[in-house]
Structure formats: structure tokens, C-alpha cells
Design a protein around this motif. Structure first.
Motif, short mmCIF file in Angstrom:
data_model
loop_
_atom_site.label_atom_id
_atom_site.label_comp_id
_atom_site.label_asym_id
_atom_site.label_seq_id
_atom_site.Cartn_x
_atom_site.Cartn_y
_atom_site.Cartn_z
N UNK A 72 3.01 -7.59 10.67
CA UNK A 72 3.48 -6.47 10.25
C UNK A 72 3.68 -5.26 11.13
N UNK A 73 3.43 -4.35 11.32
CA UNK A 73 3.81 -3.42 12.13
C UNK A 73 4.90 -3.58 13.32
N UNK A 74 4.69 -4.42 13.75
CA UNK A 74 5.58 -5.03 14.96
C UNK A 74 6.89 -5.03 13.67
N UNK A 86 15.15 -1.58 4.58
CA UNK A 86 13.79 -1.52 4.60
C UNK A 86 12.98 -1.10 3.58
N UNK A 87 12.36 -2.14 2.81
CA UNK A 87 11.36 -1.59 1.52
C UNK A 87 10.39 -1.96 2.77
N UNK A 88 9.37 -1.06 2.57
CA UNK A 88 7.83 -0.69 2.76
C UNK A 88 6.60 -0.59 1.49
N UNK A 89 5.29 -1.30 2.23
CA UNK A 89 4.46 -1.37 1.12
C UNK A 89 3.34 -0.96 1.97
N UNK A 90 2.67 -0.25 1.88
CA UNK A 90 1.50 0.58 2.68
C UNK A 90 -0.32 -0.11 2.46
N UNK A 108 2.79 10.63 4.31
CA UNK A 108 1.15 12.17 4.71
C UNK A 108 0.61 10.90 5.98
N UNK A 109 2.14 9.44 6.44
CA UNK A 109 1.14 8.77 7.98
C UNK A 109 2.72 8.91 8.47
N UNK A 115 -0.56 1.72 7.78
CA UNK A 115 -1.15 0.71 7.25
C UNK A 115 -0.28 -0.44 6.49
N UNK A 116 0.83 -0.45 7.17
CA UNK A 116 2.19 -1.85 6.51
C UNK A 116 0.89 -2.99 5.89
N UNK A 117 1.07 -3.51 4.60
CA UNK A 117 0.89 -5.08 4.38
C UNK A 117 2.24 -5.59 3.65
N UNK A 118 3.22 -4.57 3.40
CA UNK A 118 4.67 -5.68 3.41
C UNK A 118 5.63 -4.61 3.60
#
Length: 139
Positions: A72-74, A86-90, A108-109, A115-118
Motif C-alpha cells: 500500500x505504501x509503495x 488518487x483517493x486515500x484512506x488511512x 497531520x502526517x 498508515x495507508x489502509x486503502x
């Protein structure tokens, strides 16, 4: 029905250690972001044989993939680097209760530390496929 293959691809990648309800929640949120950014992806309204109207849906398939945290990070890094929508969910977004709080925990990060979960991506097929390298189809 058209057999034409779209020249773009819409895909969602979720982390493989999420609970089933979290995977579904993340997928729904990410697709809402893609749809908001690309309203032309939405088809026409539906109606059944009795004339009951239903909402329109996305007009092309959505591929759903899964991967571990490193994948997910990559993928996030490759998507951002390629300039894809790109849509992001942490993970922190599971602890909030509204859209403003979601944006605040992301802001904040630093991007590389999220901490990407999706993620959800839409764009030309080849770049989207490259973003998803290392992921596999969700079972």
C-alpha cells in the motif's frame, strides 16, 4: 451491451489485514472520491421493468485488489509520483467521525509516513497497472 474495453482503469487497493467491514467501508469511501473527481464515469440511471427508477452507477468495472502495508505504501507513492487521481484512506480515519476530522488526521502526517489502509486510483490502464504492482485481486 458494448464489448469495448475502456482505455482507463478504476481500481481500489485495500490492506489485507483489515476486518471485512473495514475493507467494505474503505472501498466505498475510496470510490466516492473517484466518482466525485470524475463524474463522467457515472452512467445513466437504471429502471426495472415496472418503471421503478434506480440511481446511476459507474459505467466501467472497478477492480478491487489487496496487499500488505508495504504494498500500500509503495502503491501510494507510485500513484502520486505518476500524477494519477488518487483517493486515500488511512488507519487513523477509522477513529474519526466526520469529513473534517478525516482531513485533519491525514494532514497531520507526511505522505511517506501515512498508515495507508486503502487507495483508489483512476487513470490510463498502463499507469494504473504499474501502481498496483505487487498487489493481487481481492478474493
Amino acid at each position: 451491451m458494448s464489448d469495448a474495453r475502456p482505455d482507463t482503469k478504476t481500481a481500489v487497493l485495500v490492506r489485507d489485514d483489515l476486518a471485512p467491514w473495514q475493507r467494505l467501508n474503505v472501498t466505498a469511501f475510496l470510490l466516492s472520491g473517484i466518482t466525485a473527481a470524475h463524474p463522467g464515469l457515472v452512467g445513466q440511471p437504471y429502471a426495472d421493468g415496472d418503471g421503478t427508477a434506480y440511481l446511476p452507477l459507474l459505467g466501467q468495472p472497478v477492480m478491487v485488489f489487496e496487499g500488505d502495508a508495504a504494498t500500500l505504501r509503495a502503491a501510494r507513492s507510485r500513484a502520486v509520483g505518476r500524477g494519477l487521481a488518487t483517493a486515500l484512506f488511512t488507519a487513523q480515519m477509522f477513529t474519526t467521525g466526520d469529513d473534517a476530522a478525516n482531513r485533519a488526521v491525514v494532514a497531520a502526517v507526511a505522505g511517506d509516513d501515512l498508515d495507508v489502509v486503502g487507495i483508489g486510483v483512476h487513470g490510463p490502464r498502463n499507469p494504473v497497472d504499474k501502481v498496483l504492482k505487487g498487489a493481487h485481486a481481492h478474493p
